[in-house]
Write a protein that holds these residues in place. Sequence first.
Motif, PDB file in Angstrom:
ATOM      1  N   SER A   1     -31.056   7.666  -1.831  1.00  0.00           N
ATOM      2  CA  SER A   1     -31.235   8.242  -3.169  1.00  0.00           C
ATOM      3  C   SER A   1     -32.703   8.244  -3.565  1.00  0.00           C
ATOM      4  O   SER A   1     -33.204   9.182  -4.185  1.00  0.00           O
TER       5      SER A   1
ATOM      6  N   GLU B   1     -26.032  11.165  -7.809  1.00  0.00           N
ATOM      7  CA  GLU B   1     -24.836  10.359  -7.561  1.00  0.00           C
ATOM      8  C   GLU B   1     -24.004  10.194  -8.827  1.00  0.00           C
ATOM      9  O   GLU B   1     -22.810  10.427  -8.836  1.00  0.00           O
TER      10      GLU B   1
ATOM     11  N   ASP C   1     -27.024  14.375  -3.830  1.00  0.00           N
ATOM     12  CA  ASP C   1     -26.805  12.968  -3.533  1.00  0.00           C
ATOM     13  C   ASP C   1     -25.310  12.690  -3.544  1.00  0.00           C
ATOM     14  O   ASP C   1     -24.737  12.422  -4.592  1.00  0.00           O
TER      15      ASP C   1
END
Length: 607
Positions: free
Chosen positions: A387, A428, A510
């Motif tokens: 990330s 994410e 992500d």
Amino acid sequence: MTNQNTLWQSLGRLYPHVRPIIPRLVLGLLCALGASVMALAIPQVLRVLINDALAEGGSARTVWVASGVVLLLGVLEATFVALRRQFVITPATTVETKMRTSFYRHLQNLTVEFHDRWGSGQLLSRAMSDLNLMRRWMAFGLIMLVVTSLTVVMGVTIMFFTSWALALIFVAAAVPLIIYGYRFRTSYSRVSRKSQDQAGDLATTVEESVHGIRVLKAFGRSREALEDFEEQAEELRRTEIHKARSLANFSMIVTLLPELALGASLVVGVTLAASGDVSIGALVAFFATAAAVAGPVEFIGPLLAMTFTAKTAIDRHYEVMEAENTITDAAAPVHLDAPRGDVVFGDVHFRYPDAQADADDVLDGIDLRLRAGETMALVGVTGCGKSTLLQLVPRLYDVTGGAITIDGVDLRSFSLEDLRSLVAVAFEDTTLFSTSVRDNVLMGSDATGAEADRLLEEALDVAQAHFAFELPEGLDTLIGEEGLSLSGGQRQRIALARAIAAQPTVLVLDDPLSALDVATEERVEVGLRSMLTSTTTLIVAHRPSTVALADCVALMQDGRIADVGTHSELLARNDHYRYVIASLDDEEIAQLGRAVQPALDDEGALA
Ligand SMILES: Nc1ncnc2c1ncn2[C@@H]1O[C@H](COP(=O)(O)OP(=O)(O)OP(=O)(O)O)[C@@H](O)[C@H]1O
Ligand SMILES: [Mg+2]
């Protein structure tokens, strides 16, 4: 955080904001001054009345005239007070709004690193209550402080002219007042800073627990959260009481000393009048003036307190406004007319600013090349820095070493606006905003009208977010925090559609499909590939199914890229890759699509 600015330095920083409204402030000031002059004039009329009209030979006419004048002065005083409000309120609120807007703009500009460090409540309290305090000081505190001081000076001057001996007693009383005032300033400023900071922390706590209400409830932690909150609230209460007590003490002195001086001068005054050194009229005028001055003098305590609070508010405001934005446009930005999307990471190093001095860099020499239009999966154990790497591409953080280029141009050579139209991201943790599906999806796009509609539908289609059409109000349904709650997978698909609708050259995802079932995920991948043939995609994959649909895979290990190849190549030759893939959910491996299963069978890698 301490701030070493003096009172004047801090207050002076408001000047640029206040400058445009100075004429109105001056008008407000003149009105306030007018009101005080009227109030001070009344005792003088009394003097004339007592000395002339009530003396022997005075006429009833003088009494009528004097009463009329007192009445007129009263009406004028009230009018001036009303006018002051009129002049000041609108411009002061305008200043407040402008400052709030520039604060918000600055927050948007500041780096992610800044926001990592600052609690949301501290920013919230600065944006709301500190600016409110500043406005109130500007519209009221500032003017009244000037007027009150002038009134006291004028009053004391008049008192001097009425009877200098009596006036001296008052001036003597002012000396301890000034000394005590200095002490008050230091202690009050300190406690006011503490209270404003604590209020900010309290706001952070409220924000966090409202945000995390589900977790708190699910873990039965509401009571603990409440206890923590009560403790913080109690601390704030203690500070507030300390603050109020400090002001009360000062106010008591401010009230008491003039009263004592008044008592003393009464004794002296009566003696002087008895001996004929002062006329009765002058004596009455003196005490009436002293009474008219006493009000403003008592008012000085709260006004000073308000000023010190405003100073703290200004300091707190500028702590944020002065936080530097380190991620800025290049001096002479490069613009690509026809970007292809070759992305190269060259010896990229990165460490978070708050990392320990002896810690290794999170990214420790990343070398990676993505050819234009390629889809690359990024794989590695949890916490290895995937990330982090992705966040460098839209420059949410800047590399601390090496460089990332798009078509050979260093990211830092683009203007941020250009860069962010070249690159789109889905993170994410999907954040949606309190607005319609349409606005959430089209956030990164400049398209309008029919073009926007087409883009919107296409993006939702590719992201397999067809559910959005079925929402109660279709694409106009309000989602996000204040709107309809969506499932995790639904949120992810909206966020993915948002990245797609931005029509980027480089798409950074992500793990955007983690909450989707494998069949939906595969449809999304197929859609992505057909729509974005010219888009370079870097996608963090936690599932073998995502990995298998990429053109090639980069394996991240110990802050470097350990290997790059196709999924089956890596399975065949890399132990660590086999370990990472095996650690992914076994069940999913069992469900793997056609693309992966033959590879696994061939290699026998997961035996
Ligand atoms: N904002 C931050 N400030 C400081 N350290 C951070 C920050 N974000 C992440 N880290 C640290 O950097 C390292 C890499 O984190 P990162 O989120 O990039 O891992 P990841 O590979 O994406 O993991 P995952 O697969 O679990 O998503 C971790 O050790 C983490 O603690
Ligand atoms: Mg991650």
